[in-house]
Design a protein around this motif. Sequence first.
Motif, PDB file in Angstrom:
ATOM      1  N   ALA A  41       0.839  -1.204   0.000  1.00  0.00           N
ATOM      2  CA  ALA A  41       0.000   0.000   0.000  1.00  0.00           C
ATOM      3  C   ALA A  41       0.869   1.247   0.000  1.00  0.00           C
ATOM      4  N   TYR A  42       0.437   2.239  -0.774  1.00  0.00           N
ATOM      5  CA  TYR A  42       1.077   3.553  -0.753  1.00  0.00           C
ATOM      6  C   TYR A  42       0.018   4.583  -1.133  1.00  0.00           C
ATOM      7  N   ASP A  43       0.283   5.831  -0.801  1.00  0.00           N
ATOM      8  CA  ASP A  43      -0.652   6.914  -1.091  1.00  0.00           C
ATOM      9  C   ASP A  43      -0.092   7.743  -2.235  1.00  0.00           C
ATOM     10  N   ASP A  44      -0.843   7.835  -3.326  1.00  0.00           N
ATOM     11  CA  ASP A  44      -0.336   8.566  -4.493  1.00  0.00           C
ATOM     12  C   ASP A  44      -0.426  10.081  -4.322  1.00  0.00           C
ATOM     13  N   ALA A  45      -0.913  10.544  -3.155  1.00  0.00           N
ATOM     14  CA  ALA A  45      -0.884  11.978  -2.869  1.00  0.00           C
ATOM     15  C   ALA A  45       0.519  12.454  -2.530  1.00  0.00           C
ATOM     16  N   PHE A  46       1.395  11.501  -2.172  1.00  0.00           N
ATOM     17  CA  PHE A  46       2.788  11.823  -1.877  1.00  0.00           C
ATOM     18  C   PHE A  46       3.618  11.611  -3.137  1.00  0.00           C
ATOM     19  N   ALA A  47       4.523  12.548  -3.407  1.00  0.00           N
ATOM     20  CA  ALA A  47       5.337  12.471  -4.613  1.00  0.00           C
ATOM     21  C   ALA A  47       6.681  11.829  -4.321  1.00  0.00           C
ATOM     22  N   GLY A  48       7.177  11.074  -5.303  1.00  0.00           N
ATOM     23  CA  GLY A  48       8.537  10.559  -5.233  1.00  0.00           C
ATOM     24  C   GLY A  48       8.714   9.356  -4.322  1.00  0.00           C
ATOM     25  N   LYS A  49       9.979   8.967  -4.182  1.00  0.00           N
ATOM     26  CA  LYS A  49      10.303   7.812  -3.356  1.00  0.00           C
ATOM     27  C   LYS A  49      10.177   8.147  -1.879  1.00  0.00           C
ATOM     28  N   ARG A  50       9.989   7.101  -1.091  1.00  0.00           N
ATOM     29  CA  ARG A  50       9.716   7.279   0.337  1.00  0.00           C
ATOM     30  C   ARG A  50      10.213   6.071   1.119  1.00  0.00           C
ATOM     31  N   PRO A  51      10.373   6.202   2.441  1.00  0.00           N
ATOM     32  CA  PRO A  51      10.762   5.038   3.247  1.00  0.00           C
ATOM     33  C   PRO A  51       9.708   3.938   3.185  1.00  0.00           C
ATOM     34  N   GLY A  52      10.138   2.723   3.468  1.00  0.00           N
ATOM     35  CA  GLY A  52       9.236   1.577   3.461  1.00  0.00           C
ATOM     36  C   GLY A  52       9.109   0.954   4.835  1.00  0.00           C
ATOM     37  N   VAL A  53       7.958   0.352   5.083  1.00  0.00           N
ATOM     38  CA  VAL A  53       7.707  -0.307   6.364  1.00  0.00           C
ATOM     39  C   VAL A  53       7.074  -1.674   6.109  1.00  0.00           C
ATOM     40  N   LEU A  54       7.686  -2.701   6.669  1.00  0.00           N
ATOM     41  CA  LEU A  54       7.111  -4.042   6.651  1.00  0.00           C
ATOM     42  C   LEU A  54       6.149  -4.191   7.820  1.00  0.00           C
ATOM     43  N   VAL A  55       5.033  -4.864   7.602  1.00  0.00           N
ATOM     44  CA  VAL A  55       4.050  -5.124   8.656  1.00  0.00           C
ATOM     45  C   VAL A  55       3.939  -6.634   8.820  1.00  0.00           C
ATOM     46  N   VAL A  56       4.298  -7.125  10.013  1.00  0.00           N
ATOM     47  CA  VAL A  56       4.251  -8.567  10.268  1.00  0.00           C
ATOM     48  C   VAL A  56       3.040  -8.875  11.145  1.00  0.00           C
ATOM     49  N   HIS A  57       2.226  -9.784  10.680  1.00  0.00           N
ATOM     50  CA  HIS A  57       0.921 -10.084  11.252  1.00  0.00           C
ATOM     51  C   HIS A  57       0.988 -10.763  12.623  1.00  0.00           C
ATOM     52  N   GLU A  58      -0.176 -10.780  13.287  1.00  0.00           N
ATOM     53  CA  GLU A  58      -0.353 -11.537  14.522  1.00  0.00           C
ATOM     54  C   GLU A  58      -0.334 -13.034  14.209  1.00  0.00           C
ATOM     55  N   TRP A  59      -0.484 -13.844  15.253  1.00  0.00           N
ATOM     56  CA  TRP A  59      -0.421 -15.293  15.023  1.00  0.00           C
ATOM     57  C   TRP A  59      -1.622 -15.812  14.247  1.00  0.00           C
ATOM     58  N   TRP A  60      -2.632 -14.983  14.020  1.00  0.00           N
ATOM     59  CA  TRP A  60      -3.778 -15.374  13.200  1.00  0.00           C
ATOM     60  C   TRP A  60      -3.419 -15.431  11.720  1.00  0.00           C
ATOM     61  N   LEU A  73      -0.212   3.162   7.309  1.00  0.00           N
ATOM     62  CA  LEU A  73       1.162   3.609   7.074  1.00  0.00           C
ATOM     63  C   LEU A  73       1.283   4.317   5.729  1.00  0.00           C
ATOM     64  N   ALA A  74       0.552   3.829   4.739  1.00  0.00           N
ATOM     65  CA  ALA A  74       0.566   4.480   3.434  1.00  0.00           C
ATOM     66  C   ALA A  74       0.052   5.906   3.550  1.00  0.00           C
ATOM     67  N   GLN A  75      -0.993   6.114   4.327  1.00  0.00           N
ATOM     68  CA  GLN A  75      -1.546   7.447   4.518  1.00  0.00           C
ATOM     69  C   GLN A  75      -0.559   8.379   5.217  1.00  0.00           C
TER      70      GLN A  75
END
Length: 262
Positions: A41-60, A73-75
């Motif tokens: 997911a990313y927000d196209d309202a932001f221009a250019g390259k940006r930092p990235g974040v991995l999201v690791v799920h719960e045990w479900w 995080l994209a927002q």
Amino acid sequence: MTRPIVALLWAAMSFLPAQAGVIATEVNYRAGATLLKGYVAYDDAFAGKRPGVLVVHEWWGHNAYARQRARQLAQMGYVALAVDMYGEGRQALHPEDAQKFSSEIARNLPLGEARFKAALELLRRHPLALPDKIAAIGYCFGGGVVLHMARIGTDLQGVVSFHGSLATSQPARPGAVKARILVAHGGADPFVTPAQITGFIQEMNQAGADYTIIVYGGAQHSFTNPAADEYGTRFNLPLKYNRAADLASWRAMAAFLEDVFR
């Protein structure tokens, strides 16, 4: 150790409905022979390259909650990847399944490392990601995963664990931890003992890590997930959503990420 093989199919991915401004995409990638199913997911309202974040799920498993956090995080201006640690997008419908899936990773740490690194490589190669500015956050099981990756010296700018496990069979060696660490812990979480908290602090001190622990008084396990009450009632588990702790820990994470990516 299994060598991650990443299938990069950005041009062929189909776009899915999401919140206004947020582009959300399902993506398949691999670690060895295992097919993994992620969500970018990313927000196209932001221009250019940006930092990235991995999201690791719960045990479900990789479910709607992990995807929701990726969109949030994209927002905030990041490109986020909700990862799949179980393979094939498997989700647990019962605690017995969740225990089975998570134990597979706990008993085979190189397997979990390979799957995490495959997701990390995928995110680094995303056209909008800054490959040298990547962090990871994790919930419950995922919190333990991101802490483990920090312990072994994975090249991340920061990791955030929400109500994650703190105990480990492979403590960090002195000087090994590269990532800054934030732990958001519920003060009434029965799954993490006071001895484990003390042990984690001692381990981080001996490793020379840059870490912060925030304890939210009265917060139980899974305090960030609005579905925790339903899970707790259905399966008779000590899970409880805490809105105040959820919002406060998210604000703490936002400030932490802003600082580590500065």
